[in-house]
Motif scaffolding. Sequence first.
Motif, PDB file in Angstrom:
ATOM      1  N   UNK A   1       0.801  -1.236   0.000  1.00  0.00           N
ATOM      2  CA  UNK A   1       0.000   0.000   0.000  1.00  0.00           C
ATOM      3  C   UNK A   1       0.831   1.283   0.000  1.00  0.00           C
ATOM      4  N   UNK A   2       2.089   1.220   0.453  1.00  0.00           N
ATOM      5  CA  UNK A   2       2.913   2.436   0.514  1.00  0.00           C
ATOM      6  C   UNK A   2       3.595   2.766  -0.809  1.00  0.00           C
ATOM      7  N   UNK A   3       3.524   1.834  -1.745  1.00  0.00           N
ATOM      8  CA  UNK A   3       4.270   2.032  -2.997  1.00  0.00           C
ATOM      9  C   UNK A   3       3.429   2.862  -3.980  1.00  0.00           C
ATOM     10  N   UNK A   4       3.939   4.037  -4.400  1.00  0.00           N
ATOM     11  CA  UNK A   4       3.178   4.873  -5.343  1.00  0.00           C
ATOM     12  C   UNK A   4       3.051   4.205  -6.712  1.00  0.00           C
ATOM     13  N   UNK A   5       2.042   4.608  -7.452  1.00  0.00           N
ATOM     14  CA  UNK A   5       1.932   4.162  -8.845  1.00  0.00           C
ATOM     15  C   UNK A   5       2.948   4.938  -9.677  1.00  0.00           C
ATOM     16  N   UNK A   6       3.230   4.446 -10.873  1.00  0.00           N
ATOM     17  CA  UNK A   6       4.174   5.165 -11.729  1.00  0.00           C
ATOM     18  C   UNK A   6       3.657   6.564 -12.046  1.00  0.00           C
ATOM     19  N   UNK A   7       2.348   6.706 -12.232  1.00  0.00           N
ATOM     20  CA  UNK A   7       1.785   8.037 -12.518  1.00  0.00           C
ATOM     21  C   UNK A   7       1.974   8.961 -11.311  1.00  0.00           C
ATOM     22  N   UNK A   8       1.718   8.452 -10.105  1.00  0.00           N
ATOM     23  CA  UNK A   8       1.924   9.273  -8.896  1.00  0.00           C
ATOM     24  C   UNK A   8       3.387   9.669  -8.744  1.00  0.00           C
ATOM     25  N   UNK A   9       4.288   8.799  -9.229  1.00  0.00           N
ATOM     26  CA  UNK A   9       5.719   9.079  -9.128  1.00  0.00           C
ATOM     27  C   UNK A   9       6.232   9.964 -10.256  1.00  0.00           C
ATOM     28  N   UNK A  10       5.363  10.337 -11.201  1.00  0.00           N
ATOM     29  CA  UNK A  10       5.766  11.270 -12.251  1.00  0.00           C
ATOM     30  C   UNK A  10       5.967  10.659 -13.620  1.00  0.00           C
ATOM     31  N   UNK A  11       5.620   9.389 -13.802  1.00  0.00           N
ATOM     32  CA  UNK A  11       5.747   8.771 -15.127  1.00  0.00           C
ATOM     33  C   UNK A  11       4.383   8.234 -15.608  1.00  0.00           C
ATOM     34  N   UNK A  12       3.432   9.136 -15.909  1.00  0.00           N
ATOM     35  CA  UNK A  12       2.145   8.656 -16.403  1.00  0.00           C
ATOM     36  C   UNK A  12       2.353   7.906 -17.718  1.00  0.00           C
ATOM     37  N   UNK A  13       1.593   6.877 -17.943  1.00  0.00           N
ATOM     38  CA  UNK A  13       1.736   6.131 -19.192  1.00  0.00           C
ATOM     39  C   UNK A  13       2.711   4.970 -19.069  1.00  0.00           C
TER      40      UNK A  13
ATOM     41  N   UNK B   1       0.291 -10.031  -4.199  1.00  0.00           N
ATOM     42  CA  UNK B   1      -0.142  -8.845  -4.934  1.00  0.00           C
ATOM     43  C   UNK B   1      -0.901  -9.142  -6.206  1.00  0.00           C
ATOM     44  N   UNK B   2      -1.563 -10.303  -6.274  1.00  0.00           N
ATOM     45  CA  UNK B   2      -2.338 -10.604  -7.473  1.00  0.00           C
ATOM     46  C   UNK B   2      -3.614 -11.353  -7.075  1.00  0.00           C
ATOM     47  N   UNK B   3      -4.342 -11.836  -8.064  1.00  0.00           N
ATOM     48  CA  UNK B   3      -5.602 -12.549  -7.817  1.00  0.00           C
ATOM     49  C   UNK B   3      -5.880 -13.432  -9.015  1.00  0.00           C
ATOM     50  N   UNK B   4      -6.644 -14.518  -8.823  1.00  0.00           N
ATOM     51  CA  UNK B   4      -7.062 -15.293  -9.995  1.00  0.00           C
ATOM     52  C   UNK B   4      -7.944 -14.418 -10.892  1.00  0.00           C
ATOM     53  N   UNK B   5      -7.938 -14.675 -12.195  1.00  0.00           N
ATOM     54  CA  UNK B   5      -8.863 -13.911 -13.055  1.00  0.00           C
ATOM     55  C   UNK B   5     -10.297 -14.298 -12.671  1.00  0.00           C
ATOM     56  N   UNK B   6     -11.262 -13.385 -12.891  1.00  0.00           N
ATOM     57  CA  UNK B   6     -12.659 -13.774 -12.700  1.00  0.00           C
ATOM     58  C   UNK B   6     -12.962 -14.998 -13.579  1.00  0.00           C
ATOM     59  N   UNK B   7     -13.779 -15.918 -13.073  1.00  0.00           N
ATOM     60  CA  UNK B   7     -13.995 -17.188 -13.757  1.00  0.00           C
ATOM     61  C   UNK B   7     -14.517 -16.984 -15.194  1.00  0.00           C
TER      62      UNK B   7
END
Length: 312
Positions: free
Chosen positions: A219-231, A275-281
């Motif tokens: 939860x503490x890890x920013x997304x790339x967009x939040x870190x300044x690299x959108x896209x 940090x993942x999940x099975x795909x929806x069935x």
Amino acid sequence: AGLATPALAQANFPNRPISMVIPFAAGGPTDTVGRLIAQAMGADLGQPVVVENSGGAGGTIGAQRVASARPDGYTILLHHIGMATIPTLYRRLAYDPVNGFEPIGMVTEVPMTLIARRNIEATNLSELVALIRQRGEGLNYANAGIGAASHLCGLLLMKAVDTRMTTVPYRGTGPAMNDLVSGTVDLMCDQTTNTTEQIRAGTVRAFAVTTPERIAALPDLPTSAQGGLPGFEVSVWHGLYAPRGTPAAIVARLNQALVKALQDPAVASRFADLGTAPVPIARATPEVHRAFWQADIAKWRPLIQAAGQFAD
Ligand code: MLT
């Protein structure tokens, strides 16, 4: 032997162990996903599903092995987003990367994380971008070969920061992680199934998760967009395949076992830890898998062509 009709062989399927080929080294993210579902599928099928690591050349060696196996359901392949990038990345292959397989179903979709050796001279994504621009090819970026998810993520990163680094290829990001932890290489972008535990333990430094939203496992890890690299965004989807020509009844039986595995609470809870999940069935069908795969080939083709990095 030799007397069984194809119909009888299908009715008896499976009556011996099944090989699940993992086209990357043991101990990495594909291996982790594969071993979890292999065990649960084996329980449903009443025969062991034995994982075989056949790594190298960005996942093309293992894929070739399954494409050329007997189409009888006893050799299957767990592969990832590379199934959608390899048809564009490779000009020559000893197998047909599009028509050589029967999709069985999608398995999971995994976020990626941009990580570095823990003593890297940057503490957040904007400092890391500045360091990459300053050092360029003086920095070593580890990946699992052309066609690996870590390769694709590296292409997107280098495009986003408009700077090349030196790439160091491995047979899988399992062994690459060892070198990142020991500081032999500088950077890697890899799936959370391989990085979450190292990030939590502090053996590597994490800079961003490559998804539009933060993830519950980190939860503490920013997304790339939040870190300044959108896209700078990519998720790694995994699917299960049989060789082209495998009878539909056998593909259906394997799919049924896959669905059972994805519904197994122990599988879902281990995926969540990583940090993942099975795909929806609804997405774990051969039809949805095939359509998604074809669309993903079309999605990545222009981006890879624009980046201009191909294998022979
Ligand atoms: C692996 O299992 O080693 C990975 O999936 C490699 C990658 O694609 O980056």
